[in-house]
Design a protein around this motif. Structure first.
Motif, PDB file in Angstrom:
ATOM      1  N   GLN A  10      24.344   2.594  23.114  1.00 28.71           N
ATOM      2  CA  GLN A  10      22.969   3.056  22.954  1.00 28.71           C
ATOM      3  C   GLN A  10      22.967   4.276  22.036  1.00 28.71           C
ATOM      4  OE1 GLN A  10      20.153   1.543  24.525  1.00 28.71           O
ATOM      5  NE2 GLN A  10      21.698  -0.043  24.866  1.00 28.71           N
ATOM      6  N   ILE A  11      22.244   4.181  20.913  1.00 29.20           N
ATOM      7  CA  ILE A  11      22.271   5.218  19.880  1.00 29.20           C
ATOM      8  C   ILE A  11      20.864   5.768  19.679  1.00 29.20           C
ATOM      9  CG2 ILE A  11      22.779   5.730  17.457  1.00 29.20           C
ATOM     10  CD1 ILE A  11      24.743   3.325  17.561  1.00 29.20           C
ATOM     11  N   GLY A  12      20.729   7.075  19.753  1.00 25.33           N
ATOM     12  CA  GLY A  12      19.463   7.724  19.452  1.00 25.33           C
ATOM     13  C   GLY A  12      19.518   8.347  18.067  1.00 25.33           C
ATOM     14  N   ILE A  13      18.472   8.159  17.302  1.00 26.06           N
ATOM     15  CA  ILE A  13      18.357   8.766  15.976  1.00 26.06           C
ATOM     16  C   ILE A  13      17.080   9.580  15.946  1.00 26.06           C
ATOM     17  CG2 ILE A  13      18.090   8.365  13.500  1.00 26.06           C
ATOM     18  CD1 ILE A  13      19.648   5.821  13.764  1.00 26.06           C
ATOM     19  N   ARG A  50      16.333  10.104  29.269  1.00 28.50           N
ATOM     20  CA  ARG A  50      17.278   9.030  28.959  1.00 28.50           C
ATOM     21  C   ARG A  50      18.458   9.619  28.199  1.00 28.50           C
ATOM     22  NH1 ARG A  50      15.958   3.095  26.301  1.00 28.50           N
ATOM     23  NH2 ARG A  50      18.093   2.283  26.439  1.00 28.50           N
ATOM     24  N   HIS A  51      19.663   9.148  28.537  1.00 29.64           N
ATOM     25  CA  HIS A  51      20.873   9.622  27.874  1.00 29.64           C
ATOM     26  C   HIS A  51      21.302   8.647  26.786  1.00 29.64           C
ATOM     27  CE1 HIS A  51      25.377   9.990  27.498  1.00 29.64           C
ATOM     28  NE2 HIS A  51      24.952  11.193  27.182  1.00 29.64           N
ATOM     29  N   PRO A  75      31.335  15.832  20.649  1.00 30.42           N
ATOM     30  CA  PRO A  75      31.470  14.385  20.874  1.00 30.42           C
ATOM     31  C   PRO A  75      30.119  13.681  21.015  1.00 30.42           C
ATOM     32  CG  PRO A  75      33.086  15.563  22.167  1.00 30.42           C
ATOM     33  CD  PRO A  75      32.191  16.610  21.551  1.00 30.42           C
ATOM     34  N   GLY A  76      29.911  12.682  20.160  1.00 28.99           N
ATOM     35  CA  GLY A  76      28.708  11.862  20.249  1.00 28.99           C
ATOM     36  C   GLY A  76      27.468  12.461  19.638  1.00 28.99           C
ATOM     37  N   TYR A  77      27.536  13.696  19.141  1.00 31.15           N
ATOM     38  CA  TYR A  77      26.350  14.335  18.564  1.00 31.15           C
ATOM     39  C   TYR A  77      26.624  14.680  17.107  1.00 31.15           C
ATOM     40  CZ  TYR A  77      22.718  17.772  17.582  1.00 31.15           C
ATOM     41  OH  TYR A  77      21.682  18.462  17.003  1.00 31.15           O
ATOM     42  N   ASP A  91      18.287  17.539  24.672  1.00 31.15           N
ATOM     43  CA  ASP A  91      19.403  18.359  25.145  1.00 31.15           C
ATOM     44  C   ASP A  91      20.687  17.811  24.532  1.00 31.15           C
ATOM     45  OD1 ASP A  91      21.293  19.842  26.439  1.00 31.15           O
ATOM     46  OD2 ASP A  91      20.895  19.030  28.442  1.00 31.15           O
ATOM     47  N   THR A  92      21.270  18.578  23.605  1.00 26.65           N
ATOM     48  CA  THR A  92      22.461  18.114  22.887  1.00 26.65           C
ATOM     49  C   THR A  92      23.743  18.714  23.451  1.00 26.65           C
ATOM     50  OG1 THR A  92      22.249  19.892  21.255  1.00 26.65           O
ATOM     51  CG2 THR A  92      21.129  17.799  20.784  1.00 26.65           C
ATOM     52  N   ARG A  93      23.678  19.350  24.612  1.00 27.91           N
ATOM     53  CA  ARG A  93      24.874  19.966  25.216  1.00 27.91           C
ATOM     54  C   ARG A  93      25.261  19.226  26.499  1.00 27.91           C
ATOM     55  NH1 ARG A  93      26.145  24.518  22.607  1.00 27.91           N
ATOM     56  NH2 ARG A  93      24.577  25.501  21.302  1.00 27.91           N
ATOM     57  N   CYS A  94      25.388  17.927  26.352  1.00 29.39           N
ATOM     58  CA  CYS A  94      25.729  17.096  27.503  1.00 29.39           C
ATOM     59  C   CYS A  94      27.250  17.078  27.696  1.00 29.39           C
ATOM     60  CB  CYS A  94      25.242  15.663  27.300  1.00 29.39           C
ATOM     61  SG  CYS A  94      23.475  15.532  26.976  1.00 29.39           S
ATOM     62  N   PRO A  95      27.739  17.315  28.890  1.00 27.49           N
ATOM     63  CA  PRO A  95      29.186  17.228  29.135  1.00 27.49           C
ATOM     64  C   PRO A  95      29.756  15.860  28.785  1.00 27.49           C
ATOM     65  CG  PRO A  95      28.066  18.273  30.983  1.00 27.49           C
ATOM     66  CD  PRO A  95      26.998  17.728  30.092  1.00 27.49           C
ATOM     67  N   GLU A  96      28.945  14.822  28.962  1.00 28.58           N
ATOM     68  CA  GLU A  96      29.405  13.468  28.693  1.00 28.58           C
ATOM     69  C   GLU A  96      29.254  13.063  27.227  1.00 28.58           C
ATOM     70  OE1 GLU A  96      25.282  12.895  30.642  1.00 28.58           O
ATOM     71  OE2 GLU A  96      26.743  14.489  30.291  1.00 28.58           O
ATOM     72  N   GLY A  97      28.757  13.994  26.377  1.00 30.12           N
ATOM     73  CA  GLY A  97      28.587  13.714  24.955  1.00 30.12           C
ATOM     74  C   GLY A  97      27.209  13.169  24.629  1.00 30.12           C
ATOM     75  N   GLY A  98      26.905  13.076  23.352  1.00 28.88           N
ATOM     76  CA  GLY A  98      25.606  12.572  22.926  1.00 28.88           C
ATOM     77  C   GLY A  98      24.486  13.535  23.245  1.00 28.88           C
ATOM     78  N   ALA A  99      23.364  13.001  23.716  1.00 26.43           N
ATOM     79  CA  ALA A  99      22.206  13.844  24.017  1.00 26.43           C
ATOM     80  C   ALA A  99      21.341  13.182  25.070  1.00 26.43           C
ATOM     81  CB  ALA A  99      21.381  14.093  22.749  1.00 26.43           C
ATOM     82  N   ARG A 100      20.602  14.034  25.794  1.00 28.21           N
ATOM     83  CA  ARG A 100      19.587  13.555  26.731  1.00 28.21           C
ATOM     84  C   ARG A 100      18.220  13.850  26.134  1.00 28.21           C
ATOM     85  NH1 ARG A 100      23.325  15.054  30.884  1.00 28.21           N
ATOM     86  NH2 ARG A 100      22.708  17.240  30.639  1.00 28.21           N
ATOM     87  N   VAL A 101      17.356  12.856  26.118  1.00 29.37           N
ATOM     88  CA  VAL A 101      16.012  13.000  25.568  1.00 29.37           C
ATOM     89  C   VAL A 101      15.009  12.882  26.706  1.00 29.37           C
ATOM     90  CG1 VAL A 101      14.305  12.068  23.966  1.00 29.37           C
ATOM     91  CG2 VAL A 101      16.736  12.046  23.352  1.00 29.37           C
ATOM     92  N   THR A 102      14.186  13.911  26.853  1.00 28.26           N
ATOM     93  CA  THR A 102      13.157  13.919  27.891  1.00 28.26           C
ATOM     94  C   THR A 102      11.788  13.849  27.231  1.00 28.26           C
ATOM     95  OG1 THR A 102      14.548  15.230  29.369  1.00 28.26           O
ATOM     96  CG2 THR A 102      12.179  15.183  29.839  1.00 28.26           C
ATOM     97  N   ILE A 103      11.015  12.841  27.606  1.00 25.90           N
ATOM     98  CA  ILE A 103       9.639  12.682  27.125  1.00 25.90           C
ATOM     99  C   ILE A 103       8.744  12.666  28.353  1.00 25.90           C
ATOM    100  CG2 ILE A 103       8.035  11.287  25.777  1.00 25.90           C
ATOM    101  CD1 ILE A 103      10.442  10.000  24.410  1.00 25.90           C
TER     102      ILE A 103
END
Length: 431
Positions: free
Chosen positions: A76-79, A318-319, A57-59, A301-313
């Motif tokens: 909010q969409i990350g590409i 940010r989710h 979901p979301g990825y 991190d593309t294994r978020c329980p809430e879907g999508g991904a978390r990006v750490t810089i």
């Protein structure tokens, strides 16, 4: 020449048999499995995208087909990616949640109602947008120093020092073509790595949208006046000449080429249509698009329980409820080849360097795109499947590359058919 085009077929396997290459396929509407044997087979399967782009979901593993993005909500969409494929994804999303409208001359983006949360963040290591297509004359004129003959001579001297020798040819040619640009980038004393850094440095120091607007204005003016930026044209003219060294590089030099030299050439030949840049500028002006530099210190991190991904810089996370991989076609290894029997028969196999068995360099083919050292008659099988030969042909991707590679195989087949003098007046060939 009789050509039988069979539409609605899906080839599910290919195998070498005593009498030829046997293709197993299904046909619409029955989906009944059938087999056919051919004297010659050309595998030209093109890009290979996941059968299910939405891995979870979301990825999304890829933005293709673009129809899969039609149901993405206004959020909010990350590409991941900021070049050609990423721009296509961003445009597909934008047109699902609004419209591009040209008022007088400027192109603007009008969001649809109830899309206040719609925002795209395109992200890449450097955080750069591609530049706009620049003007250059055709046919290209000959080069003086970085010529096919000079590069072939460097290859003939062996792999030791090959990459640096060809970079010297590249440097000498660029100094000759555009002394001012050479001085600006410190090219006279540069190594491959320091020039790669200098090539992107000035652009990386400016906001990507400020740079894109100025570059677009320059490109439009140059097209109108038919003015060529000499250094850009010079690098474009050299990219295919330099590419022939890739199969001859050892693993360490192949890694250097991929990291430092290839991005320069890709940046030049992967310029985008002017309207694509206008659309990115319009989205940004509407507050719906940002471009983020990931740098080297980042994690997705593309294994978020809430879907999508978390990006750490660095220290910031940010989710993104929707996250799309849009870095374009990656080079694939033999294990991902779509026809299992050819793998099991040892006909298709990876090109592996002894000192780096984990480096993906594509499948082993020769200059005529035939499998190397394969247990089958010569010229029975040709492989033009792009993802599996990109390690050997790093710039092969578009219509011109397809035309050139198809011409190589077509001429070889014509030679075979003209000299074989078969007992019958036909030979079955599948592509």
């Amino acid at each position: 020449v009789d050509i039988d085009v069979r539409t609605g077929c899906r080839v599910i396997d290919a195998a070498n048999r005593k009498e030829g290459i046997e293709l197993t396929f299904t046909s619409r509407p029955s989906q009944k499995v059938a087999k056919a044997v051919f004297d010659h087979v050309v595998l030209a399967t093109g890009h290979q995208w996941p059968s299910r782009p939405d891995a979870q979901p979301g990825y999304f593993l890829s933005p293709w087909p673009a129809s899969v993005l039609a149901d993405v909500p206004a959020t909010q969409i990350g590409i991941r990616g900021s070049s050609l494929t990423a721009i296509d994804a961003a445009v597909a999303l934008a047109t699902s949640h609004g419209d591009f409208v040209r008022r007088d001359d400027p192109l603007i983006y009008q969001p649809a109602q109830d899309t206040e949360d719609f925002h795209i963040a395109m992200m890449s290591r450097k955080g750069l947008l591609p530049e706009a297509d620049f003007y250059f004359p055709l046919p290209h004129g000959p080069l003086t120093y970085c010529t096919p003959e000079a590069v072939a001579a460097a290859v003939a001297r062996g792999p030791d020092g090959l990459l640096d020798a060809v970079f010297d040819l590249f440097r000498t040619e660029l100094i000759h073509l555009d002394p001012d640009y050479a001085a600006e980038t410190g090219l006279h004393d540069a190594t491959l790595e320091t020039f790669a850094e200098a090539y992107f440095a000035r652009r990386a120091s400016v906001d990507p949208f400020v740079w894109a607007a100025a570059n677009l204005k320059e490109a439009q003016a140059n097209h109108a006046a038919q003015v060529t930026v000499t250094w850009r044209d010079g690098i474009l003219r050299m990219h295919e000449i330099v590419a022939v060294i890739v199969p001859h590089l050892d693993s360490a030099e192949f890694e250097r080429f991929s990291r430092a030299f290839k991005p320069i050439f890709v940046d030049i030949y992967a310029g985008v249509p002017h309207e694509s840049i206008e659309r990115m500028l319009a989205l940004h002006a509407a507050g719906r698009l940002d471009v983020i530099a990931l740098g080297d210190d980042h994690e997705v991190d593309t294994r978020c329980p809430e879907g999508g991904a978390r990006v750490t810089i660095g220290d910031t996370t940010r989710h993104y409820p929707i996250f799309i991989e849009a870095t374009g076609q990656a080079a694939l290894s033999g294990i991902q080849f779509p026809f299992l029997s050819l793998l099991e028969q040892g006909i298709v196999r990876d090109q592996v360097a002894n000192d780096a068995p984990d480096v993906v360099r594509g499948i082993a083919v020769d200059d005529l795109f035939r499998p190397v050292d394969a247990p089958l008659p010569m010229d029975r099988l040709f492989c033009l499947s792009l993802p599996f030969i990109m390690g050997r042909h790093p710039f092969a991707q578009g219509i011109t590359s397809s035309h050139e590679m198809g011409g190589i195989v077509g001429r070889r087949l014509a030679l075979i058919l003209n000299t074989a003098k078969p007992a019958v007046d036909h030979a079955d060939t599948a592509a």
